[in-house]
Each structure stands twice: as C-alpha cells, then as structure tokens.
Design a protein around this motif. Structure first.
Motif, mmCIF file in Angstrom:
data_model
loop_
_atom_site.group_PDB
_atom_site.id
_atom_site.type_symbol
_atom_site.label_atom_id
_atom_site.label_comp_id
_atom_site.label_asym_id
_atom_site.label_seq_id
_atom_site.Cartn_x
_atom_site.Cartn_y
_atom_site.Cartn_z
ATOM 1 N N LYS A 126 42.097 24.597 -14.159
ATOM 2 C CA LYS A 126 41.477 24.558 -13.023
ATOM 3 C C LYS A 126 39.982 24.539 -12.968
ATOM 4 O O LYS A 126 39.421 23.926 -12.195
ATOM 5 C CB LYS A 126 42.017 25.840 -12.131
ATOM 6 N N LYS A 129 48.788 15.836 -8.034
ATOM 7 C CA LYS A 129 48.638 16.715 -6.839
ATOM 8 C C LYS A 129 49.641 18.098 -7.116
ATOM 9 O O LYS A 129 50.670 17.988 -7.297
ATOM 10 C CB LYS A 129 48.730 15.999 -5.553
ATOM 11 N N ASP A 130 48.913 19.228 -6.683
ATOM 12 C CA ASP A 130 49.567 20.338 -6.713
ATOM 13 C C ASP A 130 50.344 20.582 -8.173
ATOM 14 O O ASP A 130 51.430 20.740 -7.908
ATOM 15 C CB ASP A 130 50.545 20.646 -5.490
ATOM 16 N N TYR A 131 49.724 20.300 -9.156
ATOM 17 C CA TYR A 131 50.406 20.462 -10.470
ATOM 18 C C TYR A 131 50.668 21.759 -10.772
ATOM 19 O O TYR A 131 50.043 22.861 -10.366
ATOM 20 C CB TYR A 131 49.647 19.603 -11.542
ATOM 21 N N LYS A 132 51.778 22.079 -11.883
ATOM 22 C CA LYS A 132 52.045 23.417 -12.327
ATOM 23 C C LYS A 132 52.388 23.222 -13.597
ATOM 24 O O LYS A 132 53.108 22.099 -14.118
ATOM 25 C CB LYS A 132 52.963 24.068 -11.092
ATOM 26 N N GLY A 143 53.513 17.390 -11.776
ATOM 27 C CA GLY A 143 52.737 17.070 -10.539
ATOM 28 C C GLY A 143 52.928 15.996 -9.827
ATOM 29 O O GLY A 143 53.695 15.070 -10.313
#
Length: 213
Positions: A30, A39-42, A186
């Motif tokens: 981050k 987008k909104d990766y994890k 993501g």
C-alpha cells in the motif's frame, strides 16, 4: 489436556507470526507499490518457507566451491592451449609477419582487399624476438604457474568442504529471513487478475527483498 493446550498455543503462535508477516507485506504494498489496473486487491495465497543461518552458510559455501572448480577448469584449459602452442612452435615453420617471426604449421593469410588476416594466432608471434627455444621455455613456465594455481585452489576447496561438513553436522538454526511466494488477486475492467510476488522478510517482518515474477 496439557498436550491439547500446547497444540492450541503453538497454533496461535504460528498464526500470529504469519499474520505479522502478512501485515508487513500489505503495508509495504500500500505504501510503495502501485498494482497496475487492480482494484481492491488482496493476498489470495502465500507459500512461505524459512531460511536459517546454517542453510544460508551452506548455500554460500557451495557457491564458492563451484566458482573455485570453474577456476580449476579454466587453468586446465589454459594449460592445454599453451601445450598446443608449444607443439606448433616446436614443429612449425618460421614465417615473417609484420617484421616478426611467426612459428606455425600454416602461414597467416593476408586479405589485402578486406584488410584482414586469417590463420593468425598472436600467441605464436615472437613479439620480443627471443626465438623458438625461449618462447617454448616461457610457455612451459606459464604451464607450471597454472599447475601451481590449481594446487592452491584445490587446497581452498578442501577448506571449504571441511567448513561445509562442519555446518551440516552442527547447523545454526537461527532464522535469517522468511521467503514467501504470494499471489495478489484483484479486479480490473476485463475481470479478475492475479499477480505473483516473491517476498523475503527478516524475522521481525521487515521487507528484505521483493519482486514480481
């Protein structure tokens, strides 16, 4: 009861450590890494392994031994080449090239049109005008020097192997760093995408090295 409690405590400790490393990785991503188009990766998955001080010492020693073996091989190649040169000088004819004697079984071929010389081996040119016998003597001395180098390198390899045996018998199990192979998941416009990363971390979780692959 005690055995069950020990298993629970051990599981909690392992989970806590894993969570510590994962938090550091997430924080690093981050702060420093822009994951393009995601987008909104994890973190979807992690394969983790430990590297101990003993394992690293073994890796370094093996690498050193391989380099020393290459050095020995290069010395033998140089010896073989010098021996071939001695044979050519001893049995070859004497040709003149650029005002110098050239000892070989075949003369240098001059291509005046392309300003090129073929069949010319500079090691057979008598640069210092010392004659056949002295050139042969110099190359024999060169060969002896290379054999001496080989003996010195063999002694180094023996010492490295002794260190290697010692470490294998009494390995230092102190953890140097943690290696993780991580899959980042993501969304992007075309759908779900995944990026793979290799991360090396110190025991406290700080990032040592990171790259995508």
């Amino acid at each position: 009861m005690k055995k069950s409690l020990l298993i629970v405590l051990l599981s909690c400790f392992m989970f806590s450590c894993a969570d510590k490393y994962e938090r550091k990785i997430n924080s690093h991503f981050k702060k420093f890494i822009f994951v393009e188009n995601l987008k909104d990766y994890k973190i979807e998955g992690i394969k983790r392994s430990q590297v101990t001080k003993g394992e690293n010492e073994i890796r370094v020693l093996k690498s050193n031994i391989n380099e020393l073996k290459k050095e020995i091989n290069n010395n033998y190649l140089a010896i073989n080449k010098a021996q071939e040169e001695i044979n050519k000088i001893r049995t070859g004819k004497t040709y003149r090239y650029a005002g110098l004697n050239y000892y070989s079984n075949s003369p240098p071929i001059l291509d005046y049109e392309n300003v090129t010389v073929y069949n010319l081996d500079n090691s057979l040119l008598d640069f210092y005008k010392v004659g056949k016998l002295q050139m042969i003597k110099n190359k024999k001395e060169f060969i002896l020097e290379k054999y001496n180098n080989i003996r010195l390198v063999e002694k180094k390899i023996k010492k490295e192997n002794l260190k290697l045996d010692s470490i294998r018998k009494n390995p230092n199990k102190e953890i140097l760093w943690i290696n993780s192979y991580i899959t980042i998941k993501g969304e992007e416009k075309t759908g779900i995408n995944r990026i793979n990363y290799f991360v090396a971390q110190y025991p406290n979780g700080e990032i040592k090295n990171l790259y995508s692959y």
